[in-house]
Design a protein around this motif. Structure first.
Motif, PDB file in Angstrom:
ATOM      1  N   VAL A   1      34.155  41.172  19.843  1.00 26.75           N
ATOM      2  CA  VAL A   1      32.707  40.995  19.647  1.00 26.75           C
ATOM      3  C   VAL A   1      32.237  39.634  20.124  1.00 26.75           C
ATOM      4  N   THR A   2      33.128  38.687  20.274  1.00 24.50           N
ATOM      5  CA  THR A   2      32.719  37.360  20.736  1.00 24.50           C
ATOM      6  C   THR A   2      32.678  37.320  22.263  1.00 24.50           C
ATOM      7  N   THR A   3      31.930  36.378  22.795  1.00 24.78           N
ATOM      8  CA  THR A   3      31.831  36.246  24.253  1.00 24.78           C
ATOM      9  C   THR A   3      33.172  35.836  24.847  1.00 24.78           C
ATOM     10  N   GLY A   4      33.870  34.910  24.181  1.00 24.45           N
ATOM     11  CA  GLY A   4      35.175  34.491  24.674  1.00 24.45           C
ATOM     12  C   GLY A   4      36.182  35.629  24.660  1.00 24.45           C
ATOM     13  N   GLY A   5      36.147  36.435  23.613  1.00 21.95           N
ATOM     14  CA  GLY A   5      37.065  37.568  23.529  1.00 21.95           C
ATOM     15  C   GLY A   5      36.806  38.601  24.607  1.00 21.95           C
ATOM     16  N   ARG A   6      35.546  38.844  24.903  1.00 25.04           N
ATOM     17  CA  ARG A   6      35.208  39.825  25.939  1.00 25.04           C
ATOM     18  C   ARG A   6      35.568  39.314  27.334  1.00 25.04           C
ATOM     19  N   VAL A   7      35.329  38.033  27.583  1.00 21.50           N
ATOM     20  CA  VAL A   7      35.715  37.471  28.888  1.00 21.50           C
ATOM     21  C   VAL A   7      37.230  37.522  29.062  1.00 21.50           C
ATOM     22  N   PHE A   8      37.953  37.147  28.000  1.00 17.69           N
ATOM     23  CA  PHE A   8      39.412  37.214  28.084  1.00 17.69           C
ATOM     24  C   PHE A   8      39.888  38.655  28.251  1.00 17.69           C
ATOM     25  N   CYS A   9      39.209  39.607  27.623  1.00 19.99           N
ATOM     26  CA  CYS A   9      39.592  41.019  27.763  1.00 19.99           C
ATOM     27  C   CYS A   9      39.460  41.477  29.211  1.00 19.99           C
ATOM     28  N   ILE A  10      38.406  41.045  29.893  1.00 25.17           N
ATOM     29  CA  ILE A  10      38.232  41.413  31.303  1.00 25.17           C
ATOM     30  C   ILE A  10      39.375  40.847  32.152  1.00 25.17           C
ATOM     31  N   CYS A  11      39.650  39.555  31.980  1.00 21.34           N
ATOM     32  CA  CYS A  11      40.727  38.931  32.770  1.00 21.34           C
ATOM     33  C   CYS A  11      42.092  39.530  32.416  1.00 21.34           C
ATOM     34  N   PHE A  12      42.296  39.750  31.122  1.00 23.00           N
ATOM     35  CA  PHE A  12      43.565  40.316  30.662  1.00 23.00           C
ATOM     36  C   PHE A  12      43.791  41.709  31.248  1.00 23.00           C
ATOM     37  N   ALA A  13      42.739  42.528  31.299  1.00 17.23           N
ATOM     38  CA  ALA A  13      42.861  43.886  31.835  1.00 17.23           C
ATOM     39  C   ALA A  13      43.033  43.882  33.350  1.00 17.23           C
ATOM     40  N   LEU A  14      42.343  42.992  34.049  1.00 18.26           N
ATOM     41  CA  LEU A  14      42.448  42.949  35.506  1.00 18.26           C
ATOM     42  C   LEU A  14      43.874  42.652  35.967  1.00 18.26           C
ATOM     43  N   VAL A  15      44.548  41.798  35.240  1.00 19.09           N
ATOM     44  CA  VAL A  15      45.931  41.468  35.593  1.00 19.09           C
ATOM     45  C   VAL A  15      46.916  42.465  34.975  1.00 19.09           C
ATOM     46  N   GLY A  16      46.653  42.860  33.732  1.00 23.47           N
ATOM     47  CA  GLY A  16      47.637  43.643  33.000  1.00 23.47           C
ATOM     48  C   GLY A  16      47.680  45.112  33.356  1.00 23.47           C
ATOM     49  N   ILE A  17      46.551  45.723  33.697  1.00 22.63           N
ATOM     50  CA  ILE A  17      46.558  47.160  33.986  1.00 22.63           C
ATOM     51  C   ILE A  17      47.395  47.483  35.223  1.00 22.63           C
ATOM     52  N   PRO A  18      47.216  46.778  36.368  1.00 23.14           N
ATOM     53  CA  PRO A  18      48.130  47.062  37.493  1.00 23.14           C
ATOM     54  C   PRO A  18      49.594  46.799  37.153  1.00 23.14           C
ATOM     55  N   PHE A  19      49.844  45.756  36.375  1.00 22.83           N
ATOM     56  CA  PHE A  19      51.219  45.461  35.968  1.00 22.83           C
ATOM     57  C   PHE A  19      51.789  46.598  35.122  1.00 22.83           C
ATOM     58  N   THR A  20      50.980  47.104  34.190  1.00 19.13           N
ATOM     59  CA  THR A  20      51.439  48.209  33.336  1.00 19.13           C
ATOM     60  C   THR A  20      51.685  49.468  34.151  1.00 19.13           C
ATOM     61  N   LEU A  21      50.799  49.769  35.078  1.00 20.90           N
ATOM     62  CA  LEU A  21      51.000  50.955  35.928  1.00 20.90           C
ATOM     63  C   LEU A  21      52.268  50.826  36.764  1.00 20.90           C
ATOM     64  N   THR A  22      52.569  49.604  37.203  1.00 25.81           N
ATOM     65  CA  THR A  22      53.802  49.384  37.957  1.00 25.81           C
ATOM     66  C   THR A  22      55.031  49.661  37.103  1.00 25.81           C
TER      67      THR A  22
END
Length: 397
Positions: free
Chosen positions: A169-190
């Motif tokens: 719900v916080t702005t920092g948490g949402r920004v980190f979620c975007i960055c975390f997903a951009l890097v982590g989702i391709p890594f997880t799919l790999t």
């Protein structure tokens, strides 16, 4: 003396050849030992690569969960404190209105007004995660952003499941979620694809040592047989997960657990059923990762079957396809050329089972069978113009 010199030269030459053979034997033995050592090192390296990817993903997920907790927990505590103060304030005001009111004529209107405000506050507090127990000061049943819950949330982000029961719900948490997903989702799919290929290879290797079931496996093909076995194993895996969930979730039925596991493994993630006990969140995360790898295995096995069928279809191109086309033209509208070609394509693995001959010989034999079909169709049309009779010969090539 000349004869002695000639014999001596022959012996010397023989000794040189023997030394040369001895040197070659030593080199070959060294090469064999070296190749075996390289093979073992390669196997260890491959295993370490698979394990290293999974461990790296686990570390990434754990670190992400700790960061999410650090960013979201203060806001969560502040929100719960606000909800608790609001519901307590409306409750006290409602009680005060009833006890200290002296205007009995407007008492009903006051009670209705204060009661409606108190009901709204209670509803918001219940939706916010508070238990409506005034004698216990409206406690929190479980901490949403605990360490285990935060790690579980980060795993749902990486696997794109997204239950929606816990969100930043916080702005920092949402920004980190975007960055975390951009890097982590391709890594997880790999990682999932890597373990999926590993499982698919393991299924294929195990299939070579399984007892043969000729009637069933020959009818549907070996690759489809392996795919059906993988689907059956996935069903057993889902049932095992549902049974484990029953040990922790008291209000769940077996079907609820099976439904949750299926919705999770297919990454649908409705969020209507979510585990609430934090004690086994890490185990649930590992279960989800392995299950997604099994789902990837099934996709890989089906893809291999499609590739095999396409290769067989390519083999039917050329003279074989022309023969089938002529057969369809001669038979008229009563014969479906595409359906016959599909049947022959799917049946090719059955004819090649247990044979080590050249595949071109199989194609030639199949063309001969088709030519025999063509002759039978012509004879049937000459003898009975209004009746089409097709006799199909099946060989054991």
């Amino acid at each position: 003396m000349a004869g002695f010199d000639a014999a001596d030269d022959c012996n010397t030459e023989l000794l040189e050849k023997l030394k040369h053979l001895d040197v070659r034997a030593n080199e070959e033995s060294k090469d064999g030992v070296f190749s075996k050592g390289c093979w073992k090192s390669m196997k260890w390296k491959s295993a370490l690569n698979h394990i290293g990817l999974l461990v790296s993903l686990s570390i990434y997920c754990g670190v992400g969960g700790l960061v999410f907790r650090q960013l979201e927990r203060p806001a969560e505590l502040e929100r719960l404190s606000y909800l608790k103060s609001v519901v307590k304030s409306h409750r006290e005001k409602f009680i005060t209105t009833i006890l200290n009111n002296t205007d009995f004529l407007n008492l009903d209107e006051l009670i209705v007004a204060e009661l409606s405000k108190y009901e709204v506050a209670v509803q918001e507090a219940a939706e916010g995660g508070l238990l409506i127990q005034a004698d216990k000061d409206f406690p929190v049943p479980y901490e949403r952003w605990s360490i285990l819950q935060a790690v579980f949330f980060s795993s749902t982000v990486l696997t794109t499941i997204g239950y929606g029961n816990i969100v930043p719900v916080t702005t920092g948490g949402r920004v980190f979620c975007i960055c975390f997903a951009l890097v982590g989702i391709p890594f997880t799919l790999t990682v999932i694809a890597d373990w999926g290929r590993l499982f698919a290879t393991a299924v294929s290797v195990m299939g070579k040592y399984m007892p043969k079931v000729p009637n069933f496996s020959n009818f549907i093909g070996k690759t489809w047989f392996y795919a059906i076995l993988a689907v059956g194993f996935l069903g057993v895996y889902l049932a095992a997960g549902a049974w484990l969930l029953l040990l922790w979730e008291d209000d769940w039925t077996f079907f609820d657990g099976f439904y949750f596991c299926f919705i999770t493994m297919t990454t649908i993630g409705f969020g209507d059923l979510v585990p609430k006990k934090p004690n086994y969140m890490l185990l649930c995360t590992l279960y989800i990762l392995v299950g997604l790898a099994l789902t990837s295995t099934i996709i890989e096995l089906v893809r291999r079957q499609y590739a095999t069928s396409w290769a067989k279809l390519q083999e039917l191109s050329g003279p074989m396809a022309e023969t089938l086309r002529r057969l369809g033209e001669t038979a008229g509208y009563g014969l479906d050329y595409m359906a016959l070609q599909k049947v022959l394509t799917v049946s090719m693995p059955k004819w090649n089972t247990g044979s080590k001959k050249d595949p071109n010989a199989d194609i030639a034999a199949l063309e001969a069978i088709t030519n025999a079909l063509l002759r039978e169709v012509k004879e049937a049309q000459e003898n009975q113009p209004k009746v089409l009779k097709i006799v199909i010969y099946e060989s054991s090539v």
